[in-house]
Scaffold this active site. Structure first.
Site, PDB file in Angstrom:
ATOM      1  N   ASP A  82      33.715  38.696  17.235  1.00 42.31           N
ATOM      2  CA  ASP A  82      33.473  39.888  16.439  1.00 42.31           C
ATOM      3  C   ASP A  82      33.922  39.588  15.010  1.00 42.31           C
ATOM      4  O   ASP A  82      34.860  38.826  14.785  1.00 42.31           O
ATOM      5  CB  ASP A  82      34.273  41.055  17.024  1.00 42.31           C
ATOM      6  CG  ASP A  82      33.941  42.380  16.377  1.00 42.31           C
ATOM      7  OD1 ASP A  82      33.081  42.409  15.478  1.00 42.31           O
ATOM      8  OD2 ASP A  82      34.541  43.394  16.767  1.00 42.31           O
ATOM      9  N   ASP A 262      30.986  43.714  26.103  1.00 42.31           N
ATOM     10  CA  ASP A 262      32.391  43.305  26.064  1.00 42.31           C
ATOM     11  C   ASP A 262      33.236  44.562  26.099  1.00 42.31           C
ATOM     12  O   ASP A 262      32.806  45.634  25.662  1.00 42.31           O
ATOM     13  CB  ASP A 262      32.716  42.532  24.779  1.00 42.31           C
ATOM     14  CG  ASP A 262      32.956  43.458  23.601  1.00 42.31           C
ATOM     15  OD1 ASP A 262      34.134  43.729  23.274  1.00 42.31           O
ATOM     16  OD2 ASP A 262      31.967  43.949  23.015  1.00 42.31           O
ATOM     17  N   CYS A 300      35.716  42.348  48.433  1.00 46.32           N
ATOM     18  CA  CYS A 300      35.897  41.446  47.293  1.00 46.32           C
ATOM     19  C   CYS A 300      36.367  40.067  47.753  1.00 46.32           C
ATOM     20  O   CYS A 300      37.227  39.957  48.645  1.00 46.32           O
ATOM     21  CB  CYS A 300      36.925  42.044  46.325  1.00 46.32           C
ATOM     22  SG  CYS A 300      37.280  41.013  44.875  1.00 46.32           S
ATOM     23  N   CYS A 305      42.450  39.209  46.084  1.00 51.61           N
ATOM     24  CA  CYS A 305      42.179  39.876  47.359  1.00 51.61           C
ATOM     25  C   CYS A 305      42.313  38.914  48.539  1.00 51.61           C
ATOM     26  O   CYS A 305      42.618  39.328  49.663  1.00 51.61           O
ATOM     27  CB  CYS A 305      40.787  40.502  47.342  1.00 51.61           C
ATOM     28  SG  CYS A 305      40.680  41.999  46.313  1.00 51.61           S
TER      29      CYS A 305
END
Length: 352
Positions: A82, A262, A300, A305
């Site tokens: 950016d 983003d 997941c 996880c």
């Protein structure tokens, strides 16, 4: 059509970006809480860093001396930066704008700095990014029409100046080979957005962003603005919605033809104990998870996880163990990146 969603590929000096894609935010040269090797395991298509923050610390010249931004971040894939326009917008009390750029004082040490349409492109090129954003003026919400018109005209002028600077750099032998994205502004005014898009589309930008949203407008207004703004941008170039990040926001934008996103949401949320799952959000610090042996999300396959239960993660978070933030960050990023992978796969099937 019911949907304008599309799957595509963006070629950059450091690899091909498959879209739709979500870019994890590495503001100061790192995605918070994630080591470079773990980031490679998460495998985002592209990551984002911020010129404003890097300019203040460690400084563009030092990044160049250290081998460029990719080496500093330990990341071999594509990087978009950016320009710093949004950060300048958020520092209203520290900035002074004029027709040629912005002068502001650092929030770190008070030192004076200046950004111009030319300097931000030169800085991004020097540190070796794959996609550079032009300098723009981000408008607040709400804003009166006269201010919006003046500001949008400034953003167009600055965008074209930035592109001219990039063209000059590319002419030099062995110089920067990255792309430049323009930024569509215009607040919530459809006529201003259209005029801005038309003016920018006359130039040969490598991509186009929708800027000036997620600045306090209601969710309904955000959705309407994306539905209106995205189709105004050239269909043969990538479309990037800046700073918008809830999962439902991303899917809405994808349906209207947006390719890149983003947001700090997955990493920032992890630091507050907020977790994104296929069954909805959860707050890991809640007492009801104290004896919960299930993973964060039973559907997941992320490393967190696979190795930790909700009960253990709650214990670590309540105990202020920094490891908990790292683990929750990995899961949240995995969730967002998996959402984009799923979108790409679904669109590929549709387009066959």
């Amino acid at each position: 059509p019911l949907s304008s969603a599309r799957a595509a590929e963006l070629t950059t000096p450091h690899g091909v970006v498959r879209t739709p894609a979500f870019m994890p935010v590495g503001t100061a040269g790192t995605v918070k809480g994630v080591a470079a090797w773990e980031l490679e395991r998460l495998a985002p298509e592209m990551i984002l860093a911020n010129t404003y923050h890097l300019l203040l610390r460690p400084g563009a010249e030092r990044i160049v001396r250290l081998g460029g931004l990719h080496r500093v971040m330990g990341w071999p894939g594509p990087i978009l930066t950016d320009s710093g326009g949004y950060q300048v917008f958020s520092l209203a009390g520290r900035r002074k704008m004029d027709a040629a750029g912005v002068t502001f004082r650092s929030h770190i040490d008070g030192a004076e700095h200046r950004l111009t349409p030319e300097s931000v492109i030169e800085t991004q090129a020097a540190i070796g990014v794959d996609v550079a954003m032009v300098l723009d003026e981000c408008l607040p919400y709400p804003v009166d029409l006269a201010t919006a018109e003046r500001s949008t005209a400034t953003s167009v002028k600055w965008g074209l100046s930035g592109l001219a600077t990039a063209r000059a750099l590319r002419v030099e032998e062995g110089a920067w080979g990255g792309g430049v994205f323009a930024i569509q502004q215009g607040s919530l005014n459809s006529d201003l957005r259209r005029r801005c898009s038309e003016a920018l589309a006359e130039a040969d930008f490598d991509g186009f962003a929708i800027g000036g949203l997620a600045v306090g407008e209601p969710a309904e207004a955000l959705y309407e603005a994306v539905s209106m703004a995205a189709p105004l941008l050239p269909a043969h170039r990538p479309r990037y919605l800046m700073g918008v990040g809830y999962p439902e926001d991303l899917l809405h934008a994808i349906a209207h033809g947006v390719d890149l996103f983003d947001c700090v949401l997955p990493t920032r949320s992890a630091r507050t104990g907020k977790v994104f799952t296929s069954a909805g959000d959860l707050a890991i610090k809640n007492a009801r998870f104290a004896d919960d042996e299930r993973p964060l999300d039973e559907g997941c396959d992320c490393p967190t996880c696979a190795h930790y239960s909700r009960a253990v993660l709650r214990h670590l978070f309540v105990a202020n163990e920094v490891t908990s933030v790292v683990l929750l960050t990995v899961h949240n990023l995995w969730y967002f990146l998996s959402l984009m992978r799923g979108a790409r796969e679904a669109l590929s099937l549709i387009h066959i």
